[in-house]
Motif scaffolding. Structure first.
Motif, mmCIF file in Angstrom:
data_model
loop_
_atom_site.group_PDB
_atom_site.id
_atom_site.type_symbol
_atom_site.label_atom_id
_atom_site.label_comp_id
_atom_site.label_asym_id
_atom_site.label_seq_id
_atom_site.Cartn_x
_atom_site.Cartn_y
_atom_site.Cartn_z
ATOM 1 N N VAL A 137 69.267 85.094 -60.861
ATOM 2 C CA VAL A 137 70.039 86.146 -60.202
ATOM 3 C C VAL A 137 71.220 85.515 -59.468
ATOM 4 O O VAL A 137 71.231 84.322 -59.190
ATOM 5 C CB VAL A 137 69.166 86.969 -59.229
ATOM 6 C CG1 VAL A 137 68.074 87.714 -59.985
ATOM 7 C CG2 VAL A 137 68.562 86.086 -58.145
ATOM 8 N N ASP A 138 72.197 86.355 -59.127
ATOM 9 C CA ASP A 138 73.424 85.869 -58.494
ATOM 10 C C ASP A 138 73.501 86.160 -57.006
ATOM 11 O O ASP A 138 74.362 85.613 -56.322
ATOM 12 C CB ASP A 138 74.645 86.495 -59.191
ATOM 13 C CG ASP A 138 74.756 86.071 -60.642
ATOM 14 O OD1 ASP A 138 74.866 84.857 -60.888
ATOM 15 O OD2 ASP A 138 74.706 86.937 -61.529
ATOM 16 N N VAL A 160 67.615 89.825 -54.512
ATOM 17 C CA VAL A 160 67.539 90.898 -55.504
ATOM 18 C C VAL A 160 66.430 90.598 -56.508
ATOM 19 O O VAL A 160 65.973 89.461 -56.646
ATOM 20 C CB VAL A 160 68.883 91.087 -56.244
ATOM 21 C CG1 VAL A 160 70.014 91.279 -55.255
ATOM 22 C CG2 VAL A 160 69.183 89.914 -57.173
ATOM 23 N N SER A 161 65.996 91.641 -57.220
ATOM 24 C CA SER A 161 65.041 91.487 -58.315
ATOM 25 C C SER A 161 65.786 91.562 -59.641
ATOM 26 O O SER A 161 66.924 92.031 -59.703
ATOM 27 C CB SER A 161 63.976 92.580 -58.242
ATOM 28 O OG SER A 161 63.248 92.496 -57.037
ATOM 29 N N TRP A 162 65.111 91.101 -60.684
ATOM 30 C CA TRP A 162 65.761 91.042 -61.997
ATOM 31 C C TRP A 162 65.016 91.891 -63.016
ATOM 32 O O TRP A 162 63.797 91.778 -63.173
ATOM 33 C CB TRP A 162 65.821 89.605 -62.501
ATOM 34 C CG TRP A 162 66.265 89.484 -63.941
ATOM 35 C CD1 TRP A 162 65.474 89.319 -65.047
ATOM 36 C CD2 TRP A 162 67.618 89.543 -64.423
ATOM 37 N NE1 TRP A 162 66.239 89.262 -66.182
ATOM 38 C CE2 TRP A 162 67.568 89.399 -65.827
ATOM 39 C CE3 TRP A 162 68.852 89.708 -63.795
ATOM 40 C CZ2 TRP A 162 68.698 89.413 -66.625
ATOM 41 C CZ3 TRP A 162 69.991 89.719 -64.580
ATOM 42 C CH2 TRP A 162 69.906 89.567 -65.980
ATOM 43 N N HIS A 180 75.996 95.661 -63.327
ATOM 44 C CA HIS A 180 75.393 94.405 -62.887
ATOM 45 C C HIS A 180 74.237 94.656 -61.922
ATOM 46 O O HIS A 180 73.208 93.970 -61.969
ATOM 47 C CB HIS A 180 76.457 93.516 -62.237
ATOM 48 C CG HIS A 180 77.510 93.077 -63.199
ATOM 49 N ND1 HIS A 180 78.698 93.758 -63.377
ATOM 50 C CD2 HIS A 180 77.553 92.023 -64.068
ATOM 51 C CE1 HIS A 180 79.412 93.160 -64.302
ATOM 52 N NE2 HIS A 180 78.755 92.096 -64.739
ATOM 53 N N TYR A 181 74.398 95.664 -61.037
ATOM 54 C CA TYR A 181 73.392 95.914 -59.995
ATOM 55 C C TYR A 181 73.137 97.409 -59.851
ATOM 56 O O TYR A 181 74.027 98.234 -60.094
ATOM 57 C CB TYR A 181 73.883 95.395 -58.643
ATOM 58 C CG TYR A 181 74.122 93.901 -58.588
ATOM 59 C CD1 TYR A 181 73.078 93.004 -58.312
ATOM 60 C CD2 TYR A 181 75.398 93.374 -58.784
ATOM 61 C CE1 TYR A 181 73.303 91.643 -58.254
ATOM 62 C CE2 TYR A 181 75.634 92.019 -58.720
ATOM 63 C CZ TYR A 181 74.584 91.155 -58.457
ATOM 64 O OH TYR A 181 74.808 89.799 -58.403
ATOM 65 N N GLU A 207 68.407 95.810 -57.605
ATOM 66 C CA GLU A 207 67.979 95.289 -58.902
ATOM 67 C C GLU A 207 69.204 94.788 -59.652
ATOM 68 O O GLU A 207 70.204 95.507 -59.782
ATOM 69 C CB GLU A 207 67.301 96.395 -59.706
ATOM 70 C CG GLU A 207 66.451 95.894 -60.851
ATOM 71 C CD GLU A 207 65.091 95.366 -60.405
ATOM 72 O OE1 GLU A 207 64.402 94.746 -61.237
ATOM 73 O OE2 GLU A 207 64.719 95.571 -59.234
ATOM 74 N N GLN A 208 69.146 93.538 -60.111
ATOM 75 C CA GLN A 208 70.210 93.023 -60.973
ATOM 76 C C GLN A 208 69.775 93.171 -62.416
ATOM 77 O O GLN A 208 68.645 92.825 -62.777
ATOM 78 C CB GLN A 208 70.519 91.559 -60.667
ATOM 79 C CG GLN A 208 71.690 91.033 -61.495
ATOM 80 C CD GLN A 208 72.214 89.681 -61.031
ATOM 81 O OE1 GLN A 208 71.674 89.074 -60.123
ATOM 82 N NE2 GLN A 208 73.293 89.212 -61.660
ATOM 83 N N ARG A 247 73.912 89.582 -65.639
ATOM 84 C CA ARG A 247 74.466 88.468 -64.871
ATOM 85 C C ARG A 247 75.948 88.685 -64.611
ATOM 86 O O ARG A 247 76.659 89.245 -65.438
ATOM 87 C CB ARG A 247 74.269 87.149 -65.629
ATOM 88 C CG ARG A 247 72.837 86.649 -65.709
ATOM 89 C CD ARG A 247 72.299 86.211 -64.354
ATOM 90 N NE ARG A 247 73.155 85.238 -63.696
ATOM 91 C CZ ARG A 247 73.154 83.915 -63.963
ATOM 92 N NH1 ARG A 247 72.357 83.410 -64.868
ATOM 93 N NH2 ARG A 247 73.961 83.110 -63.292
#
Length: 230
Positions: free
Chosen positions: A65-66, A70-72, A120-121, A130-131, A134
Motif C-alpha cells: 500500500v502507499d 489503509v487496507s488492500w 485508487h482509494y 481501502e486501497q 497502486r
C-alpha cells in the motif's frame, strides 16, 4: 572636422561599440541558457520515455500500500492500467469522488472486470480507507485519459444529495490521505490541483456535489500537511 569634434565622434562610436558588445554577450548567454533548459527538458523526456518502454517496470510487491493504515483489496486488472508513476506520468492532481452507493458495493464494483472503472482509494464513512489500485498505476476513475494519468482518485462512501453522509471521520481520513499524497508528489493544496469529478474536462458526473465542503476539506488537508512537515 576639428580635432575636438573628431575626438567626440570617436568617443561616441566607442560607446556605441561597447554597448553593442554587451548586447551581443547578453544574447549569447541568453541563448546558452535556453539551450541548457532545452537540454534538461530533453533529458526529462528521455527519462520518461524509458519508463514508457514495454517490459520496463518498477519492482512490485503483492498487497503493498502507499498510505499508512489503509487496507488492500485489488481492483480487477480490467479497471486500471499498469504504469510507473511518477516516472512515466507526472502526478499533480487529486480527484474527489462520491460512490453513489455503500462501501461494500463500491468495492465489489471495482473488483468486477465488467465495471471498467476504479479508483485508487475508497474512504468509508467511519474513516476506514481501502486501497484498490497502486498509485504507480493509472486507475480508470476520471473519464479522461490525461487526467487519469496525472491524478490519484479518492472515492468517498455516500450520495451527493445526502450531506449527512460526509461524516467528520470521513473528512478527517480523506484529508490525511490527500495530505500524504500532496506531500509525496509536491502537489499544491488548492482548488486547481484538488478537484471534483464533475470538474474534470468532459466529465458527465455530478460528484462530489453541492454538499461537499471544499473550504473545510482544503483547510483540513493543509493542517494535516503542516503536521507532516519536518
Amino acid at each position: 572636422m576639428t580635432e575636438g569634434a573628431g575626438k567626440a565622434e570617436k568617443a561616441t562610436q566607442g560607446a556605441k561599440g561597447r554597448g553593442g558588445g554587451r548586447t551581443r554577450r547578453a544574447v549569447l548567454f541568453g541563448g546558452l541558457g535556453v539551450l541548457a533548459v532545452g537540454a534538461l527538458a530533453g533529458r526529462e523526456e528521455i527519462r520518461r520515455a524509458w519508463w514508457l518502454l514495454p517490459g520496463v517496470s518498477k519492482p512490485r510487491q503483492e498487497g503493498a500500500v502507499d498510505h499508512a493504515g489503509v487496507s488492500w483489496t485489488a481492483a480487477s486488472p480490467a479497471n486500471w492500467r499498469m504504469a510507473d508513476r511518477p516516472d512515466d506520468y507526472r502526478v499533480d492532481r487529486i480527484v474527489v469522488h462520491v460512490t453513489q452507493g455503500d462501501f461494500a458495493s463500491s468495492v465489489d464494483a471495482f473488483k468486477n472486470p465488467f465495471h471498467k472503472a476504479s479508483a485508487h482509494y475508497i474512504v468509508r464513512q467511519d474513516g476506514h480507507v481501502e486501497q484498490m489500485v497502486r498509485e504507480l498505476d493509472v486507475a480508470f476513475h476520471a473519464g479522461n485519459r490525461s487526467m487519469n494519468e496525472r491524478s490519484v482518485g479518492i472515492e468517498h462512501e455516500g450520495f451527493v444529495d445526502r450531506p449527512q453522509d460526509f461524516t467528520d471521520a470521513l473528512y478527517a481520513a480523506s484529508a490525511r490521505l490527500a495530505a500524504d499524497v500532496c506531500r509525496r508528489y509536491g502537489i499544491p493544496v488548492d482548488r486547481t490541483h484538488l478537484l471534483g469529478h464533475s470538474e474534470v474536462p468532459g466529465a458527465d458526473h455530478t460528484d462530489p456535489g453541492p454538499h461537499w465542503d471544499w473550504d473545510r476539506y482544503l483547510r483540513q488537508v493543509r493542517e494535516e500537511l503542516a503536521r507532516m512537515a519536518p
